[in-house]
Design an enzyme around this catalytic site. Structure first.
Site, PDB file in Angstrom:
ATOM      1  N   THR A 106       0.865  -1.165   0.000  1.00  0.00           N
ATOM      2  CA  THR A 106       0.000   0.000   0.000  1.00  0.00           C
ATOM      3  C   THR A 106       0.896   1.207   0.000  1.00  0.00           C
ATOM      4  OG1 THR A 106      -2.036   0.911   0.775  1.00  0.00           O
ATOM      5  CG2 THR A 106      -0.476   0.503   2.425  1.00  0.00           C
TER       6      THR A 106
ATOM      7  N   ASN B 271      -3.939  -0.192  13.432  1.00  0.00           N
ATOM      8  CA  ASN B 271      -4.748  -0.920  12.466  1.00  0.00           C
ATOM      9  C   ASN B 271      -6.109  -1.314  13.019  1.00  0.00           C
ATOM     10  OD1 ASN B 271      -3.218  -1.515   9.807  1.00  0.00           O
ATOM     11  ND2 ASN B 271      -1.686  -1.658  11.421  1.00  0.00           N
TER      12      ASN B 271
END
EC number: 2.3.1.35
Length: 413
Positions: A197, A408
């Site tokens: 990412t 996260n």
């Protein structure tokens, strides 16, 4: 909690002739933050890219590949890039492709170019529809905001869980001509080789033929962005783009065999390595920056295979976070890396200058306090000597902390 992250002075980010950048706040996911970026390039430019190897690649990646294929087939060159943060436009099926193409069409309409001359990029949450109306509404402001000196703002505009903007710049001399290179990147999690990412945009003012640039971007990515890992996840959206604006006085580079190509490749690689290492230094929850060097292999491929086994290992990464010299975890990672004919009796393991394991076993002179001393540092080199050849490879990674889990777990809240 970035690790020894360098201070970035926006004034030190050199403009690249033929490239302008503009940003907007479009409320893609959160209000009052830069989340749309437009990069415009002159007609003289060539553009090349490499993209994620995740089979579930995002809609904008598919469209980028289509548009670059048209360029290679003799179509008009790329004239603009558009990036949104906050939404990955991945896992969105046909509507996602429609939205990516509609973004290109709208920017093309506003800029007076063709839709196929636009490359779209998205980063953010996967499996959510792209708020296309908000994105399109932000494009006029981004276009109006374009300046050659907007590199730092551009770095801010592509951030997601990043804690700091990532940018760097160089000027080098090639055959007596000055070449300017400036780039930005983003990424802090879902980072492993073959892109993740991660977005990287690197521009320079050399004139490079399209086939040569296509080779250059692969060579540079292989020595930089494909040499980092944070958590072993490979994302759906990662992209690395090179822009050669063609504005330098350096004669056009039309062959990969020329000395000028080699000099440019080295300069671009240096900038790309800085950009990729900034991603690791800003890894989600990172407290330590680790260089993994594997030497004495039969091939670069096997050296990388072992380096990544070490760099991906949660047990290795958490041991370094805790400064716990449980270094058998590194030997275990070497052993399961998948190099079938590895002779473990030839392997030496170092932490910085401390010889931990010799000839496949604990070094009799090794003291655990020496290992712990190294592990308490914020920058650590793990060096493995395989004793089976002359090949070597280096990757960069970070530790794995409690904050990684928190970041996260809380990302969508």
């Amino acid at each position: 909690m970035a690790v020894n992250f360098p201070s970035i002075d926006p004034a030190q980010l050199h403009p690249v002739a033929g490239v302008t950048l503009g940003w907007a706040e479009a409320n893609i996911r959160k209000p009052n933050r830069k989340d749309v970026l437009v990069i415009s390039v002159d007609e003289s430019a060539t553009v090349a890219g490499v993209f994620t190897e995740n089979r579930f690649c995002a809609a904008p990646v598919i469209v980028c590949r289509e548009h670059l294929a048209k360029v290679r087939a003799g179509g008009a060159g790329i004239r603009a890039l558009v990036v949104n943060t906050g939404n990955a436009n991945a896992g969105t099926g046909e509507p996602g492709l429609v939205n990516a193409r509609e973004t290109c069409a709208e920017l093309a309409r506003l800029a007076g170019i063709e839709p196929a001359q636009v490359l779209p990029f998205s980063t953010g949450v996967i499996l959510e529809p792209l708020p296309i109306d908000r994105l399109k509404a932000g494009l006029p402001a981004a276009l109006a905001n374009r300046k050659a000196a907007n590199w730092f703002d551009a770095a801010q505009a592509i951030m997601t869980t990043d804690t700091l903007p990532k940018a760097t710049s160089r000027q080098v001399t090639i055959d007596g001509h000055t070449v300017t290179l400036t780039g930005i990147s983003k990424g802090a999690g879902m980072i492993k080789p073959n892109m993740a990412t991660m977005l990287g945009f690197l521009a320079f003012d050399a004139n490079v033929a399209q086939p040569v640039l296509d080779t250059l971007v692969k060579e540079v990515a292989d020595r930089s962005f494909n040499c980092i890992t944070i958590d072993g996840d490979t994302s759906t959206n990662d992209s690395f783009i090179l822009i050669a604006s063609g504005k330098s006085t350096l004669p056009a580079i039309t062959s990969t065999d020329s000395p000028a190509y080699a000099a440019l490749r080295d300069a671009v690689t240096e900038v790309a390595q800085v950009l990729s290492q900034l991603i690791v230094r800003d890894g989600e929850g990172a407290t330590k920056f680790m260089t993994v060097q594997v030497e004495g292999g039969k091939s670069v491929a096997e050296c990388r295979q072992i380096a990544y086994a070490i760099g991906h290992s949660p047990l290795v990464k958490t041991a370094f976070y805790a400064s716990d010299p449980n270094l058998g975890r590194i030997l275990a990672a070497i052993g399961y890396a998948g190099v079938a004919d590895l002779d473990v009796d030839k392997i030496d393991l170092y932490l910085d200058d401390v010889l931990v394991a010799k000839a496949g076993g604990r070094n009799p002179a090794y003291q655990e306090e020496d290992g712990q001393r190294v592990m308490k540092q914020s920058e650590i080199t793990i060096r493995v000597q395989l004793g089976r050849g002359d090949a070597q490879a280096t990757i960069w990674t970070c530790d794995l902390s409690h904050d990684y889990v928190s970041i996260n777990a809380d990302y969508r809240s």
